[in-house]
Design a protein around this motif. Structure first.
Motif, PDB file in Angstrom:
ATOM      1  N   VAL A  49      27.450  89.811  20.403  1.00 18.54           N
ATOM      2  CA  VAL A  49      27.975  90.911  19.588  1.00 18.54           C
ATOM      3  C   VAL A  49      29.253  90.450  18.914  1.00 18.54           C
ATOM      4  N   ALA A  50      29.587  91.087  17.795  1.00 22.93           N
ATOM      5  CA  ALA A  50      30.847  90.844  17.093  1.00 22.93           C
ATOM      6  C   ALA A  50      31.344  92.165  16.557  1.00 22.93           C
ATOM      7  N   THR A  51      32.612  92.198  16.206  1.00 24.00           N
ATOM      8  CA  THR A  51      33.207  93.386  15.623  1.00 24.00           C
ATOM      9  C   THR A  51      33.259  93.236  14.111  1.00 24.00           C
ATOM     10  N   LEU A  52      32.675  94.192  13.402  1.00 25.13           N
ATOM     11  CA  LEU A  52      32.714  94.203  11.943  1.00 25.13           C
ATOM     12  C   LEU A  52      33.023  95.615  11.487  1.00 25.13           C
ATOM     13  N   ASN A  53      34.093  95.749  10.719  1.00 25.10           N
ATOM     14  CA  ASN A  53      34.491  97.069  10.221  1.00 25.10           C
ATOM     15  C   ASN A  53      34.677  98.074  11.352  1.00 25.10           C
ATOM     16  N   GLY A  54      35.184  97.590  12.478  1.00 25.71           N
ATOM     17  CA  GLY A  54      35.452  98.453  13.614  1.00 25.71           C
ATOM     18  C   GLY A  54      34.251  98.801  14.459  1.00 25.71           C
ATOM     19  N   ALA A  55      33.073  98.263  14.101  1.00 23.16           N
ATOM     20  CA  ALA A  55      31.850  98.573  14.853  1.00 23.16           C
ATOM     21  C   ALA A  55      31.299  97.308  15.496  1.00 23.16           C
ATOM     22  N   GLN A  56      30.614  97.491  16.602  1.00 23.64           N
ATOM     23  CA  GLN A  56      29.959  96.382  17.278  1.00 23.64           C
ATOM     24  C   GLN A  56      28.593  96.121  16.622  1.00 23.64           C
ATOM     25  N   ILE A  57      28.336  94.870  16.280  1.00 21.64           N
ATOM     26  CA  ILE A  57      27.049  94.512  15.700  1.00 21.64           C
ATOM     27  C   ILE A  57      26.418  93.392  16.521  1.00 21.64           C
ATOM     28  N   MET A  75      36.181  98.071  -8.310  1.00 18.88           N
ATOM     29  CA  MET A  75      35.167  97.671  -7.323  1.00 18.88           C
ATOM     30  C   MET A  75      35.404  98.422  -6.012  1.00 18.88           C
ATOM     31  N   THR A  76      34.339  98.892  -5.399  1.00 20.56           N
ATOM     32  CA  THR A  76      34.447  99.609  -4.137  1.00 20.56           C
ATOM     33  C   THR A  76      33.882  98.750  -3.023  1.00 20.56           C
ATOM     34  N   ARG A  77      34.682  98.493  -2.008  1.00 23.23           N
ATOM     35  CA  ARG A  77      34.229  97.702  -0.875  1.00 23.23           C
ATOM     36  C   ARG A  77      33.657  98.640   0.173  1.00 23.23           C
ATOM     37  N   VAL A  78      32.368  98.411   0.501  1.00 21.62           N
ATOM     38  CA  VAL A  78      31.732  99.292   1.475  1.00 21.62           C
ATOM     39  C   VAL A  78      31.597  98.625   2.840  1.00 21.62           C
ATOM     40  N   TRP A  79      31.895  97.315   2.919  1.00 17.89           N
ATOM     41  CA  TRP A  79      31.931  96.639   4.207  1.00 17.89           C
ATOM     42  C   TRP A  79      33.204  95.802   4.239  1.00 17.89           C
ATOM     43  N   LEU A  80      33.966  95.883   5.323  1.00 17.50           N
ATOM     44  CA  LEU A  80      35.152  95.058   5.485  1.00 17.50           C
ATOM     45  C   LEU A  80      35.125  94.451   6.876  1.00 17.50           C
ATOM     46  N   SER A  81      35.562  93.221   6.986  1.00 19.04           N
ATOM     47  CA  SER A  81      35.589  92.568   8.300  1.00 19.04           C
ATOM     48  C   SER A  81      37.009  92.258   8.698  1.00 19.04           C
ATOM     49  N   ALA A  82      37.310  92.447   9.982  1.00 20.75           N
ATOM     50  CA  ALA A  82      38.605  92.048  10.529  1.00 20.75           C
ATOM     51  C   ALA A  82      38.447  90.632  11.053  1.00 20.75           C
ATOM     52  N   PHE A  83      39.023  89.659  10.346  1.00 19.53           N
ATOM     53  CA  PHE A  83      38.776  88.275  10.674  1.00 19.53           C
ATOM     54  C   PHE A  83      39.201  87.932  12.101  1.00 19.53           C
ATOM     55  N   PHE A  84      40.370  88.382  12.504  1.00 21.99           N
ATOM     56  CA  PHE A  84      40.845  88.029  13.836  1.00 21.99           C
ATOM     57  C   PHE A  84      39.949  88.611  14.912  1.00 21.99           C
ATOM     58  N   ALA A  85      39.380  89.784  14.663  1.00 19.44           N
ATOM     59  CA  ALA A  85      38.532  90.419  15.665  1.00 19.44           C
ATOM     60  C   ALA A  85      37.237  89.665  15.854  1.00 19.44           C
ATOM     61  N   LEU A  86      36.758  89.007  14.805  1.00 20.84           N
ATOM     62  CA  LEU A  86      35.513  88.272  14.905  1.00 20.84           C
ATOM     63  C   LEU A  86      35.606  87.211  15.980  1.00 20.84           C
ATOM     64  N   GLY A  87      36.674  86.432  15.944  1.00 21.15           N
ATOM     65  CA  GLY A  87      36.815  85.370  16.917  1.00 21.15           C
ATOM     66  C   GLY A  87      37.016  85.892  18.326  1.00 21.15           C
ATOM     67  N   LEU A  88      37.664  87.024  18.478  1.00 22.78           N
ATOM     68  CA  LEU A  88      37.960  87.548  19.802  1.00 22.78           C
ATOM     69  C   LEU A  88      36.807  88.337  20.394  1.00 22.78           C
ATOM     70  N   SER A  89      35.955  88.896  19.534  1.00 20.39           N
ATOM     71  CA  SER A  89      34.972  89.836  20.030  1.00 20.39           C
ATOM     72  C   SER A  89      33.590  89.252  20.231  1.00 20.39           C
ATOM     73  N   LEU A  90      33.364  88.026  19.755  1.00 24.23           N
ATOM     74  CA  LEU A  90      32.058  87.429  19.947  1.00 24.23           C
ATOM     75  C   LEU A  90      31.818  87.185  21.429  1.00 24.23           C
ATOM     76  N   SER A  91      30.644  87.558  21.896  1.00 19.88           N
ATOM     77  CA  SER A  91      30.284  87.276  23.277  1.00 19.88           C
ATOM     78  C   SER A  91      28.790  87.014  23.352  1.00 19.88           C
ATOM     79  N   GLU A 111      22.710  93.191  10.501  1.00 17.27           N
ATOM     80  CA  GLU A 111      23.627  94.269  10.122  1.00 17.27           C
ATOM     81  C   GLU A 111      24.691  93.829   9.130  1.00 17.27           C
ATOM     82  N   VAL A 112      24.606  92.592   8.674  1.00 15.32           N
ATOM     83  CA  VAL A 112      25.528  92.066   7.671  1.00 15.32           C
ATOM     84  C   VAL A 112      24.768  91.860   6.362  1.00 15.32           C
ATOM     85  N   PRO A 113      25.191  92.462   5.269  1.00 12.90           N
ATOM     86  CA  PRO A 113      24.543  92.207   3.990  1.00 12.90           C
ATOM     87  C   PRO A 113      24.526  90.709   3.678  1.00 12.90           C
ATOM     88  N   GLY A 114      23.363  90.185   3.348  1.00 11.06           N
ATOM     89  CA  GLY A 114      23.267  88.762   3.066  1.00 11.06           C
ATOM     90  C   GLY A 114      23.047  87.886   4.277  1.00 11.06           C
TER      91      GLY A 114
END
Length: 223
Positions: free
Chosen positions: A148-156, A1-17, A190-193
């Motif tokens: 905004v939040a951080t997902l896979n190193g990018a701001q969404i 299986m190839t993962r094309v989207w990955l999230s950094a869980f800790f960054a989600l909580g810190l980067s939401l604004s 910008e998040v699948p699903g």
């Protein structure tokens, strides 16, 4: 299986604004939470992977039994048009249900139904009463926060709705801490699903009672 989207869980909580908030009526709140067409771009060889972590201070074993990876896949053949959800815990897996994919991502239904089940099993009381209060919260006027939040190193860009089903409930003192339940749903085009995270918390920092944390992990493609 190839993962094309990955999230950094800790960054989600810190980067939401939150940049701004917009008031929605009840119908608009429901339409945003239960958005149609969120699985329309998912292909037959793709799956959505979520992580669910549950902690239950009053019934620790219940939390452990609900923790694991949730995999959403589209069915083919005679079952085309259905989305299958499976809970995977190590080498074990079990189906969580099948849902029409045309109506959107069933993760929102899994989220609120699991809260109802967990609360009824832990705090007691009528599951019908709990379900009615939770469902009422899903159609109440709300404020949607743009941020905004951080997902896979990018701001969404994100949209967040927070709900408190038992706020001002006359039976709150009987709910063993669940009266403070807050449900937070974070969504993004910008998040699948559509769903980035679905979190339910009850209790306080000093006396946590319950936490159900579902987060998008990856869109996987079969090799």
């Amino acid at each position: 299986m190839t993962r094309v989207w990955l999230s950094a869980f800790f960054a989600l909580g810190l980067s939401l604004s939150a940049a701004s908030a917009e008031s929605l009526d009840g119908a608009e709140t429901y339409d945003l939470l239960f958005r149609d067409g969120t699985l329309d771009t998912l292909k037959a060889d793709e799956t959505l992977l979520y992580r669910r972590d549950v902690s239950n201070a009053l019934k620790p074993d219940e939390g452990a039994n609900s923790t694991g990876d949730i995999v959403l896949s589209l069915q083919t053949g005679d079952d085309a048009g259905m989305a299958l959800l499976e809970l995977r815990q190590g080498e074990k897996s079990r189906p969580m249900g099948r849902f029409p994919s045309s109506v959107g991502n069933p993760m929102i239904m899994v989220f609120y139904e699991s809260i109802i089940r967990d609360m009824a099993a832990t705090a007691g009381g009528s599951p019908f009463y709990i379900r009615n209060r939770v469902k009422e919260a899903l159609v109440r006027p709300s404020d949607v926060e743009s941020g905004v939040a951080t997902l896979n190193g990018a701001q969404i860009k994100t949209q967040t709705i927070r709900m408190r089903p038992f706020e001002d409930d006359p039976n709150v003192d009987r709910m063993q801490g669940f009266g403070s339940l807050e449900m937070t749903v974070i969504m993004s085009d910008e998040v699948p699903g559509w769903y980035l995270s679905l979190v339910a918390e009850a209790g306080s920092d000093d006396a946590p009672v319950y936490l159900s944390d579902m987060r998008f992990v990856a869109l996987e493609t079969a090799e």
